[in-house]
Design an enzyme around this catalytic site. Structure first.
Site, PDB file in Angstrom:
ATOM      1  N   CYS A   5      -4.612  -3.224   4.202  1.00 51.42           N
ATOM      2  CA  CYS A   5      -3.951  -2.887   5.641  1.00 51.42           C
ATOM      3  C   CYS A   5      -4.988  -3.008   6.780  1.00 51.42           C
ATOM      4  O   CYS A   5      -5.367  -3.854   7.105  1.00 51.42           O
ATOM      5  CB  CYS A   5      -3.587  -1.365   5.372  1.00 51.42           C
ATOM      6  SG  CYS A   5      -2.348  -1.008   6.773  1.00 51.42           S
TER       7      CYS A   5
ATOM      8  N   LYS B 244     -10.263   0.291  -0.658  1.00 52.55           N
ATOM      9  CA  LYS B 244     -10.116   0.367   0.694  1.00 52.55           C
ATOM     10  C   LYS B 244     -11.452   0.930   1.715  1.00 52.55           C
ATOM     11  O   LYS B 244     -11.800   1.919   1.250  1.00 52.55           O
ATOM     12  CB  LYS B 244      -9.065   0.716   1.234  1.00 52.55           C
ATOM     13  CG  LYS B 244      -8.779   0.597   2.655  1.00 52.55           C
ATOM     14  CD  LYS B 244      -7.218   1.208   3.145  1.00 52.55           C
ATOM     15  CE  LYS B 244      -6.851   1.198   4.556  1.00 52.55           C
ATOM     16  NZ  LYS B 244      -5.705   1.769   4.774  1.00 52.55           N
TER      17      LYS B 244
ATOM     18  N   GLU C  75       1.032  -1.138  -0.078  1.00 54.98           N
ATOM     19  CA  GLU C  75      -0.134   0.072   0.145  1.00 54.98           C
ATOM     20  C   GLU C  75       0.871   1.174   0.019  1.00 54.98           C
ATOM     21  O   GLU C  75       1.823   1.197   0.696  1.00 54.98           O
ATOM     22  CB  GLU C  75      -0.921  -0.077   1.123  1.00 54.98           C
ATOM     23  CG  GLU C  75      -1.873   1.165   1.574  1.00 54.98           C
ATOM     24  CD  GLU C  75      -2.397   1.099   2.708  1.00 54.98           C
ATOM     25  OE1 GLU C  75      -1.862   0.541   3.752  1.00 54.98           O
ATOM     26  OE2 GLU C  75      -3.534   1.733   2.917  1.00 54.98           O
TER      27      GLU C  75
END
Ligand SMILES: *[C@@H]1O[C@H](CO)[C@@H](O)[C@H](O)[C@H]1NC(C)=O
Ligand SMILES: *[C@@H]1O[C@H](CO)[C@@H](O)[C@H](O)[C@H]1NC(C)=O
Ligand SMILES: *[C@@H]1O[C@H](CO)[C@@H](O)[C@H](O)[C@H]1NC(C)=O
Ligand SMILES: *[C@@H]1O[C@H](CO)[C@@H](O)[C@H](O)[C@H]1NC(C)=O
Ligand SMILES: *[C@@H]1O[C@H](CO)[C@@H](O)[C@H](O)[C@H]1NC(C)=O
Ligand SMILES: *[C@@H]1O[C@H](CO)[C@@H](O)[C@H](O)[C@H]1NC(C)=O
Length: 520
Positions: free
Chosen positions: A211, A179, A80
């Site tokens: 993440c 995300k 990321e």
């Protein structure tokens, strides 16, 4: 030849090609990238300068992707924020963004670079996949034009998303994921609903998220349980946090609990405690990397099961509280005391003796430990701890934790403070707890932030036990439980509360109305 026999031979042929084309294993690669950051600025740079910076990072990735392909990798995951870092405001990230179409458009940017406007980053990524015949997973920024009449349409005229893209070995865009759980990223919008993104290959079914998403049920758990993916692709920019949430520790535990492969690529930026990448599976890590010493990136490769569920030694599902509820709590509560791990209030009890049986409880959660140390070091104190409740100052995620933990010093008030080294080895340990959740992540972290593959296991009755002889020096052994149903997520909690509130008002209004009718 009759139509029927033709159909049969076609079916046999299809089966044969399926058999030949499907692979039992594949070679996976992840790259921990030391990102070249742009200069901090309050005013947006030009699109040209943004691209120049991104190209510097892509130059490095290009070299690494070539190496990975030469070593036989079929897929590579990059981290990321790997193209431009994380230090942005809403306006300053804008020149770094491109419009990323949905995979349904069937697009090979490398072959058709101008089909969707100005997309030099997507074109380069696609070419890197195509030129090296390898799946490439990358994280870029997506912008989507919005209607300025819409009150949620931001000043830039676009919604902005933290986005993963996947190109297949022909350079075709096969997946795009926005995300959902942002971590203080004010430069991006969160999607309203979590996207469930999967794609199929000859080496298994893949799912993807980013993440902070890994700490929540949606979409992470759903990808495994409902979509039945074999492997998760996981670009991250993970800041390590002891004792439970260093990257290698939690990510390897997640793969074990969920019983899937997890290809985790972290950024490398030690001043932000970002390091720790790995290729993890249901039985533990096959390869991992943790490095706070150097400033360099690292390529990791490993052979991975394409379909871990079909493997003969696929681990059985765990009944996390079976053992803990089957025994009488050990009678050693007298030394219990309170302490903090970051903002969370734990109940602790000290491992006084060289060996013993201990229980410590907090509210509904009781944690049991049986242990025998190789030697009791005078300079080292360990505690057994229990915590159940909404975690931290944000108080959104519900945690249930049973932990064996080394204290920072021999003074008990230091228990829960950050510790990275230890010298005490255990001849045996067995940790269990009366968890209310079935999502418990088993963690064993050794001195200097190392994992302990092959040296511990989880039994079907929920005990986390040592295996194969004396352990390495232990920093923590933890059962990290997430009780997702108890989470207090801002948006969903608000809607459901106000929905219930509305229902109550509506109901009482109806009752009043009925009473009025009855009375007249
Ligand atoms: C940052 O600023 C310095 C000095 O102005 C310049 O030399 C350097 O090229 C800049 N770096 C980037 C990544 O733009
Ligand atoms: C891909 O290969 C073509 C021709 O083989 C070359 O022109 C191009 O620069 C390469 N691109 C990348 C990104 O490697
Ligand atoms: C997107 O983010 C911007 C900036 O924080 C905000 O003004 C806007 O309302 C957000 N829109 C949506 C749909 O989330
Ligand atoms: C255990 O935790 C509970 C809840 O936080 C607290 O009320 C209690 O005092 C703790 N017990 C000890 C011995 O610290
Ligand atoms: C712990 O309990 C087990 C039985 O559950 C017993 O065999 C063992 O001796 C105990 N260990 C200690 C040190 O008390
Ligand atoms: C068990 O331990 C021995 C010696 O420490 C080691 O050689 C062996 O590889 C270990 N087995 C596993 C499965 O980790």
């Amino acid at each position: 030849m009759t139509a029927a026999s033709f159909q049969t031979s076609a079916a046999v042929f299809a089966l044969l090609t399926l058999h030949v084309g499907a692979l039992n294993t594949f070679t996976a690669a992840v790259y921990e990238h030391a990102v070249i950051l742009p200069n901090k600025t309050l005013t947006p740079v030009s699109q040209q300068d943004a691209l120049a910076l991104m190209n510097k990072n892509i130059d490095i990735l290009e070299e690494v992707i070539k190496q990975a392909a030469e070593q036989g990798a079929q897929i590579i995951v990059t981290p990321e924020d790997a193209l431009y870092g994380w230090e942005f405001g809403w306006e300053t990230v804008f020149p770094f963004l491109e419009d990323v179409p949905a995979p349904e458009v069937d697009w090979i940017p490398c072959r058709d670079p101008h089909r969707f406007g100005h997309t030099p980053v997507q074109t380069r990524l696609s070419c890197m996949a195509k030129n090296n015949s390898i799946y490439v997973v990358a994280n870029i920024g997506d912008k989507k034009k919005c209607n300025s009449q819409d009150s949620t349409c931001p000043s830039t005229g676009y919604f902005q998303y933290n986005t993963n893209v996947v190109y297949n070995a022909e350079g075709k865009l096969v997946a795009r994921y926005h995300k959902h759980h942002l971590y203080g990223e004010f430069q991006f919008n969160a999607t309203r609903k979590p996207e469930v993104v999967t794609f199929d290959t000859t080496f298994g079914k893949f799912g993807i998220f980013t993440c902070f998403d890994i700490l929540f049920r949606e979409p992470a758990v759903r990808l495994v349980e409902e979509s039945q993916v074999d492997t998760i692709l996981f670009p991250t920019a993970w800041m390590n946090s002891l004792p439970f949430l260093t990257a290698i520790e939690f990510h390897s535990a997640w793969a074990m609990q969920m019983r899937v492969n997890l290809l985790a690529a972290n950024l490398h930026h030690t001043s932000k405690r970002m390091t720790g990448s790995g290729i993890y599976g249901p039985k533990g890590p096959s390869v991992y990397h943790y490095d706070m010493e150097t400033a360099s990136g690292q390529l990791l490769l490993s052979q991975v099961d394409s379909h871990p569920r079909r493997s003969p030694d696929y681990p059985a599902a765990v009944d996390w509280d079976a053992y803990a509820r089957s025994i009488k709590p050990f009678p050693t509560q007298k030394h219990a005391f309170g302490g903090n791990v970051h903002a969370d209030q734990f109940n602790f009890t000290e491992l006084y003796e060289r060996a013993g049986n201990l229980t410590v409880c907090q509210k509904e959660l009781c944690c049991h430990l049986s242990y025998r140390m190789l030697g009791k070091e005078e300079s080292e104190v360990y505690v057994l701890g229990a915590f159940t409740g909404l975690h931290g100052k944000r108080a959104k995620e519900y945690w249930q934790v049973c932990t064996l933990l080394k204290c920072k010093t021999t003074i008990l008030t230091s228990c829960g403070e950050v510790v990275e080294t230890a010298s005490t080895r255990f001849e045996m340990f067995s940790l269990s707890g009366t968890f209310e959740t079935e999502y418990v992540y088993p963690e064993v972290l050794l001195s200097k932030i190392q994992l302990s593959p092959g040296k511990f296991e989880v039994l079907k009755d929920g005990r986390l036990v040592d295996k194969n002889g004396t352990s390495g020096p232990i920093v923590t052994v933890t059962l990290f439980g997430r009780w997702y149903e108890r989470d207090r997520l801002q948006n969903s909690a608000k809607t459901s509360n106000s929905a219930i509130h509305f229902l109550l008002i509506a109901t009482s209004f109806m009752i009043t109305a009925l009473q009025n009718i009855a009375m007249t």
